[in-house]
Scaffold this active site. Sequence first.
Site, short mmCIF file in Angstrom:
data_model
loop_
_atom_site.label_atom_id
_atom_site.label_comp_id
_atom_site.label_asym_id
_atom_site.label_seq_id
_atom_site.Cartn_x
_atom_site.Cartn_y
_atom_site.Cartn_z
CE LYS A 29 29.58 35.70 43.63
NZ LYS A 29 30.08 34.53 43.72
CG LEU A 117 27.21 34.02 49.92
CD1 LEU A 117 26.64 34.19 51.19
CD2 LEU A 117 26.54 33.19 48.92
CB SER A 122 26.98 43.07 46.36
OG SER A 122 25.88 43.56 46.37
CG ASP A 154 32.81 38.14 41.42
OD1 ASP A 154 32.93 37.62 40.37
OD2 ASP A 154 32.60 37.41 42.48
#
Length: 313
Positions: A29, A117, A122, A154
């Site tokens: 991201k 990122l 993730s 996140d």
Amino acid sequence: MGNAYTTSQSTGYTGSTPGRTRFVQSYAKINLTLDVLGRRADGFHELVTLMQTLDIYDTICVSEIEEPRVEITCSRPELSTAENLIVRAVQAVRQRLSLEHGFVIEHQKRVPVAAGLGGGSSNAAATLLLLKEGWNLPLSMVDLHEIAAALGSDVPFFLSGGLALCEGRGERITPLAPHWPQAMRWLILLKPAISVSTALVFRNLSPADYSDGASSRKIQDALAHKSNFQLSDLHNSLQRGVLERYPEVAQAREGMLRAGAAHVFLSGSGPTLFAPFAQLSNTSQVYQQLLAQGYEVYLTRAIYPQGTEASFF
């Protein structure tokens, strides 16, 4: 929008079935904006940020085994540890559901590490969704969000991915319609050859770096109405401090501007920088120049993961 890591089928979960294997892609991201509102009583900072998944991903392979253990092999050996968020996600699910069997994980790492990122976050979210859907485990989305929030700020965002407004520590998610401006059709990411401590970046914030969140909400409103906005309006409260404390990041930013990027922004706490472009021809020219100078660069785009993202074997 659908989940960022969905599967096309699920089978009835009947306990330990050695040999069953699932693959899933785990997307990076960028923070399109990041407003820090201030420090909270719990020591964290209150955030308002717009995040978007990108077409750069790791691949995770999970296989079920009879033995009650979890092990991981990563293409980056230093990540083959129990502290890898994939392992922590698996262990959290095993503990929550009192699973007796274990899992062997293979992790092909492509997303840069400690880069702003969201690679690890993730990975954790992709693993949670893969376990739920690939093994038909009795986990609701509320359960997944609770586990995700405990793993990292996140991680909840990546349970849906796409474009979203994230608030609080990042755990309060408002998915937004999949609209991305023409001026940002293509993105160049540049990862300077250093690591940045997120905790240190936040610790070094000054009151002058705090904002009221107006920047993020202005861009959110423009995206919601599919109207244009000035790229210069994109704001990251952490950028000033990172550029001042990490000269390598400041030098890389200047290098991107000299190569032809009109705008360069910090993603998250960095050190990765991103530059948006409207046309691939201009993007490619800048990308090739930066590549020739020895920078670690990626040419990518926004992505809204939907449909089949996992493979069953």
